[in-house]
Design a protein around this motif. Structure first.
Motif, PDB file in Angstrom:
ATOM      1  N   TRP A 156      -7.673  78.021 -12.614  1.00 58.14           N
ATOM      2  CA  TRP A 156      -8.132  77.212 -13.747  1.00 58.14           C
ATOM      3  C   TRP A 156      -7.914  75.729 -13.478  1.00 58.14           C
ATOM      4  O   TRP A 156      -8.797  74.912 -13.678  1.00 58.14           O
ATOM      5  N   ARG A 177      -9.748  72.929 -10.773  1.00 55.90           N
ATOM      6  CA  ARG A 177     -11.011  72.247 -11.066  1.00 55.90           C
ATOM      7  C   ARG A 177     -10.770  70.789 -11.448  1.00 55.90           C
ATOM      8  O   ARG A 177     -11.656  69.968 -11.329  1.00 55.90           O
ATOM      9  N   SER A 218      -3.895  82.792 -11.422  1.00 60.52           N
ATOM     10  CA  SER A 218      -4.914  82.534 -12.442  1.00 60.52           C
ATOM     11  C   SER A 218      -4.827  81.098 -12.946  1.00 60.52           C
ATOM     12  O   SER A 218      -5.840  80.409 -13.072  1.00 60.52           O
ATOM     13  N   LEU A 275     -13.982  71.499 -18.162  1.00 63.22           N
ATOM     14  CA  LEU A 275     -13.373  72.809 -18.414  1.00 63.22           C
ATOM     15  C   LEU A 275     -14.504  73.820 -18.506  1.00 63.22           C
ATOM     16  O   LEU A 275     -15.427  73.640 -19.270  1.00 63.22           O
ATOM     17  N   LYS A 293      -5.993  79.614 -21.272  1.00 62.21           N
ATOM     18  CA  LYS A 293      -6.565  78.554 -20.450  1.00 62.21           C
ATOM     19  C   LYS A 293      -6.519  77.227 -21.217  1.00 62.21           C
ATOM     20  O   LYS A 293      -6.156  76.198 -20.680  1.00 62.21           O
TER      21      LYS A 293
END
Length: 130
Positions: free
Chosen positions: A28, A31, A24, A129, A110
């Motif tokens: 995140w 990117r 996970s 984001l 996150k």
């Protein structure tokens, strides 16, 4: 995994034996950053090289602990050449004595992860984001 980082993006090594969490975090972070994932201390030592700018390191790894991995990484290369964020399920005063740049208490969000990465190695140009 879909990568949208720029070629000159910093390289992040994620080390956590909880595969779902590590994967996970990788989704995140990819990117904005080049991401490598390791699920054990031994894998972390194999995945680490001079290209790594930031390590998110779980403290409680089975076999080779996060603290042992940290000690070995610091011995291998100049400690100022990369940053370390220790991930720990139990915050404690003893974490303050570790030679790390930041500590995040699990469960992490996150935002926690992105904020730590941006603070330590900066953002890749043009990344957002989501």
């Amino acid at each position: 995994m879909t990568q949208s980082h720029t070629p000159d993006a910093p390289t992040v090594l994620l080390v956590d034996d909880e595969a779902a969490l590590a994967d996970s975090l990788a989704l995140w972070l990819e990117r904005r950053y080049r991401v490598r994932v390791a699920y054990s201390g031994h894998e972390a030592l194999q995945a680490f090289d001079d290209d790594v700018d930031l390590v998110f390191l779980d403290r409680n790894l089975p076999g080779l602990s996060g603290e042992s991995v940290l000690e070995e990484l610091r011995r291998r290369v100049d400690p100022s050449s990369f940053d370390v964020v220790m991930l720990s399920a139990s915050p404690g005063d003893e974490l303050a004595a570790l030679p790390v740049d930041d500590v995040l208490t699990k469960p992490v969000t996150k935002r926690d992860v992105f904020d730590a990465a941006a603070r330590l190695v900066g953002d890749a140009p043009g990344a957002k984001l989501e």
